[in-house]
Design a protein around this motif. Structure first.
Motif, PDB file in Angstrom:
ATOM      1  N   LEU A  47      -4.099   3.955   4.951  1.00 30.38           N
ATOM      2  CA  LEU A  47      -3.992   2.829   5.878  1.00 30.38           C
ATOM      3  C   LEU A  47      -5.001   2.950   7.020  1.00 30.38           C
ATOM      4  O   LEU A  47      -5.510   1.936   7.506  1.00 30.38           O
ATOM      5  CB  LEU A  47      -2.562   2.717   6.413  1.00 30.38           C
ATOM      6  CG  LEU A  47      -1.544   2.185   5.410  1.00 30.38           C
ATOM      7  CD1 LEU A  47      -0.142   2.225   5.993  1.00 30.38           C
ATOM      8  CD2 LEU A  47      -1.897   0.781   4.959  1.00 30.38           C
ATOM      9  N   LYS A  48      -5.325   4.172   7.429  1.00 31.19           N
ATOM     10  CA  LYS A  48      -6.370   4.357   8.441  1.00 31.19           C
ATOM     11  C   LYS A  48      -7.724   3.922   7.881  1.00 31.19           C
ATOM     12  O   LYS A  48      -8.518   3.281   8.574  1.00 31.19           O
ATOM     13  CB  LYS A  48      -6.428   5.818   8.889  1.00 31.19           C
ATOM     14  CG  LYS A  48      -5.289   6.203   9.826  1.00 31.19           C
ATOM     15  CD  LYS A  48      -5.398   7.643  10.246  1.00 31.19           C
ATOM     16  CE  LYS A  48      -4.237   8.033  11.137  1.00 31.19           C
ATOM     17  NZ  LYS A  48      -4.275   9.465  11.510  1.00 31.19           N
ATOM     18  N   GLU A  49      -7.991   4.267   6.626  1.00 31.19           N
ATOM     19  CA  GLU A  49      -9.225   3.822   5.974  1.00 31.19           C
ATOM     20  C   GLU A  49      -9.260   2.303   5.881  1.00 31.19           C
ATOM     21  O   GLU A  49     -10.301   1.673   6.076  1.00 31.19           O
ATOM     22  CB  GLU A  49      -9.355   4.419   4.575  1.00 31.19           C
ATOM     23  CG  GLU A  49      -9.679   5.888   4.549  1.00 31.19           C
ATOM     24  CD  GLU A  49      -9.742   6.437   3.133  1.00 31.19           C
ATOM     25  OE1 GLU A  49      -9.774   5.648   2.170  1.00 31.19           O
ATOM     26  OE2 GLU A  49      -9.756   7.667   3.003  1.00 31.19           O
ATOM     27  N   PHE A  50      -8.113   1.698   5.588  1.00 32.54           N
ATOM     28  CA  PHE A  50      -8.020   0.234   5.518  1.00 32.54           C
ATOM     29  C   PHE A  50      -8.412  -0.391   6.852  1.00 32.54           C
ATOM     30  O   PHE A  50      -9.155  -1.372   6.902  1.00 32.54           O
ATOM     31  CB  PHE A  50      -6.605  -0.181   5.121  1.00 32.54           C
ATOM     32  CG  PHE A  50      -6.357  -1.655   5.244  1.00 32.54           C
ATOM     33  CD1 PHE A  50      -6.835  -2.540   4.304  1.00 32.54           C
ATOM     34  CD2 PHE A  50      -5.634  -2.157   6.320  1.00 32.54           C
ATOM     35  CE1 PHE A  50      -6.615  -3.894   4.417  1.00 32.54           C
ATOM     36  CE2 PHE A  50      -5.405  -3.508   6.448  1.00 32.54           C
ATOM     37  CZ  PHE A  50      -5.895  -4.375   5.486  1.00 32.54           C
ATOM     38  N   LEU A  51      -7.902   0.183   7.937  1.00 33.10           N
ATOM     39  CA  LEU A  51      -8.243  -0.341   9.272  1.00 33.10           C
ATOM     40  C   LEU A  51      -9.731  -0.187   9.573  1.00 33.10           C
ATOM     41  O   LEU A  51     -10.337  -1.057  10.204  1.00 33.10           O
ATOM     42  CB  LEU A  51      -7.405   0.345  10.344  1.00 33.10           C
ATOM     43  CG  LEU A  51      -5.936  -0.049  10.357  1.00 33.10           C
ATOM     44  CD1 LEU A  51      -5.174   0.787  11.378  1.00 33.10           C
ATOM     45  CD2 LEU A  51      -5.770  -1.526  10.640  1.00 33.10           C
ATOM     46  N   LEU A  52     -10.321   0.924   9.126  1.00 36.00           N
ATOM     47  CA  LEU A  52     -11.753   1.116   9.345  1.00 36.00           C
ATOM     48  C   LEU A  52     -12.568   0.078   8.565  1.00 36.00           C
ATOM     49  O   LEU A  52     -13.549  -0.469   9.084  1.00 36.00           O
ATOM     50  CB  LEU A  52     -12.173   2.524   8.937  1.00 36.00           C
ATOM     51  CG  LEU A  52     -11.715   3.651   9.852  1.00 36.00           C
ATOM     52  CD1 LEU A  52     -12.056   5.010   9.248  1.00 36.00           C
ATOM     53  CD2 LEU A  52     -12.365   3.515  11.222  1.00 36.00           C
ATOM     54  N   VAL A  53     -12.169  -0.198   7.336  1.00 35.66           N
ATOM     55  CA  VAL A  53     -12.883  -1.181   6.517  1.00 35.66           C
ATOM     56  C   VAL A  53     -12.691  -2.579   7.098  1.00 35.66           C
ATOM     57  O   VAL A  53     -13.600  -3.395   7.107  1.00 35.66           O
ATOM     58  CB  VAL A  53     -12.409  -1.119   5.050  1.00 35.66           C
ATOM     59  CG1 VAL A  53     -12.985  -2.261   4.235  1.00 35.66           C
ATOM     60  CG2 VAL A  53     -12.790   0.210   4.431  1.00 35.66           C
ATOM     61  N   ASN A  56      -1.572  10.330   0.252  1.00 32.68           N
ATOM     62  CA  ASN A  56      -1.164  10.192   1.646  1.00 32.68           C
ATOM     63  C   ASN A  56      -1.310   8.742   2.092  1.00 32.68           C
ATOM     64  O   ASN A  56      -2.421   8.206   2.156  1.00 32.68           O
ATOM     65  CB  ASN A  56      -2.009  11.118   2.529  1.00 32.68           C
ATOM     66  CG  ASN A  56      -1.519  11.161   3.948  1.00 32.68           C
ATOM     67  OD1 ASN A  56      -0.861  10.251   4.429  1.00 32.68           O
ATOM     68  ND2 ASN A  56      -1.846  12.237   4.626  1.00 32.68           N
ATOM     69  N   ILE A  57      -0.202   8.111   2.400  1.00 37.99           N
ATOM     70  CA  ILE A  57      -0.191   6.694   2.771  1.00 37.99           C
ATOM     71  C   ILE A  57      -0.907   6.471   4.098  1.00 37.99           C
ATOM     72  O   ILE A  57      -1.702   5.537   4.244  1.00 37.99           O
ATOM     73  CB  ILE A  57       1.259   6.182   2.849  1.00 37.99           C
ATOM     74  CG1 ILE A  57       1.942   6.345   1.496  1.00 37.99           C
ATOM     75  CG2 ILE A  57       1.305   4.736   3.303  1.00 37.99           C
ATOM     76  CD1 ILE A  57       3.442   6.214   1.550  1.00 37.99           C
ATOM     77  N   SER A  70       0.835  -1.210   0.000  1.00 35.39           N
ATOM     78  CA  SER A  70       0.000   0.000   0.000  1.00 35.39           C
ATOM     79  C   SER A  70       0.867   1.257   0.000  1.00 35.39           C
ATOM     80  O   SER A  70       0.531   2.241  -0.662  1.00 35.39           O
ATOM     81  CB  SER A  70      -0.966  -0.008   1.175  1.00 35.39           C
ATOM     82  OG  SER A  70      -0.266  -0.016   2.395  1.00 35.39           O
ATOM     83  N   ALA A  71       1.981   1.237   0.724  1.00 37.20           N
ATOM     84  CA  ALA A  71       2.880   2.400   0.712  1.00 37.20           C
ATOM     85  C   ALA A  71       3.424   2.636  -0.686  1.00 37.20           C
ATOM     86  O   ALA A  71       3.468   3.776  -1.163  1.00 37.20           O
ATOM     87  CB  ALA A  71       4.019   2.194   1.703  1.00 37.20           C
ATOM     88  N   ALA A  72       3.802   1.570  -1.368  1.00 40.12           N
ATOM     89  CA  ALA A  72       4.323   1.726  -2.732  1.00 40.12           C
ATOM     90  C   ALA A  72       3.232   2.178  -3.694  1.00 40.12           C
ATOM     91  O   ALA A  72       3.454   3.066  -4.525  1.00 40.12           O
ATOM     92  CB  ALA A  72       4.939   0.415  -3.196  1.00 40.12           C
ATOM     93  N   LEU A  73       2.039   1.586  -3.578  1.00 40.27           N
ATOM     94  CA  LEU A  73       0.942   1.974  -4.475  1.00 40.27           C
ATOM     95  C   LEU A  73       0.579   3.439  -4.331  1.00 40.27           C
ATOM     96  O   LEU A  73       0.412   4.152  -5.323  1.00 40.27           O
ATOM     97  CB  LEU A  73      -0.298   1.115  -4.186  1.00 40.27           C
ATOM     98  CG  LEU A  73      -0.344  -0.258  -4.808  1.00 40.27           C
ATOM     99  CD1 LEU A  73      -1.542  -1.031  -4.284  1.00 40.27           C
ATOM    100  CD2 LEU A  73      -0.396  -0.175  -6.315  1.00 40.27           C
ATOM    101  N   PHE A  74       0.463   3.909  -3.096  1.00 37.51           N
ATOM    102  CA  PHE A  74       0.029   5.281  -2.912  1.00 37.51           C
ATOM    103  C   PHE A  74       1.177   6.276  -3.089  1.00 37.51           C
ATOM    104  O   PHE A  74       0.935   7.453  -3.289  1.00 37.51           O
ATOM    105  CB  PHE A  74      -0.699   5.428  -1.583  1.00 37.51           C
ATOM    106  CG  PHE A  74      -1.980   4.636  -1.579  1.00 37.51           C
ATOM    107  CD1 PHE A  74      -2.969   4.894  -2.506  1.00 37.51           C
ATOM    108  CD2 PHE A  74      -2.176   3.603  -0.687  1.00 37.51           C
ATOM    109  CE1 PHE A  74      -4.137   4.149  -2.547  1.00 37.51           C
ATOM    110  CE2 PHE A  74      -3.342   2.851  -0.711  1.00 37.51           C
ATOM    111  CZ  PHE A  74      -4.321   3.129  -1.652  1.00 37.51           C
TER     112      PHE A  74
END
Length: 136
Positions: A129-135, A124-125, A114-118
């Motif tokens: 990642l915060k959105e990922f945790l929410l999902v 903003n990585i 995800s860091a590489a993709l974004f």
């Protein structure tokens, strides 16, 4: 070992890597991370992975479409986590000191990819990642 034998060389590289902030230009950041990675210093973003992902863009698609696909990939991973957790191969094995399906590597893989993709999309990585945790 390299830091002990060549501190005059590693000191400036480590200092450069410490100076990088999220506000730093993406090209400068990738150049510094590439130098640090070549010297064996761990980086937040893997420059080789960023280069591979940037060169693997789909022809004819817009950068916005590629960004949406990157976001959907994270959603797919987040939705798959409960299925992976319920998998019988997801039991800890003391003999392996890990899991039969390498589930112990998943967190590092999610963060690195995800860091590489974004980074490729100049987004903003941390917020993704915060959105990922929410999902999840």
């Amino acid at each position: 070992v390299f830091s002990q034998h060549c501190p005059f060389l590693m000191g400036p590289i480590e200092s450069l890597a410490d100076v990088v902030t999220p506000d730093t230009d993406i090209q400068v950041t990738l150049s510094i991370f590439e130098l640090a990675s070549a010297a064996g210093i761990p980086c937040e973003v893997d420059p080789a992975l960023v280069t591979a992902l940037a060169g693997n863009r789909t022809e004819g698609s817009s950068p916005e479409e590629d960004y949406k696909v990157s976001c959907l990939l994270l959603v797919f991973v987040a939705v798959s986590l409960p299925l992976l957790a319920a998998d019988p191969a997801s039991l800890y094995s003391p003999e392996l000191d890990g899991y039969h399906n390498n589930l112990h590597c998943l967190a590092k893989a999610i963060v690195q990819v995800s860091a590489a993709l974004f980074t490729v999309h100049n987004k903003n990585i941390e917020s993704h990642l915060k959105e990922f945790l929410l999902v999840s």
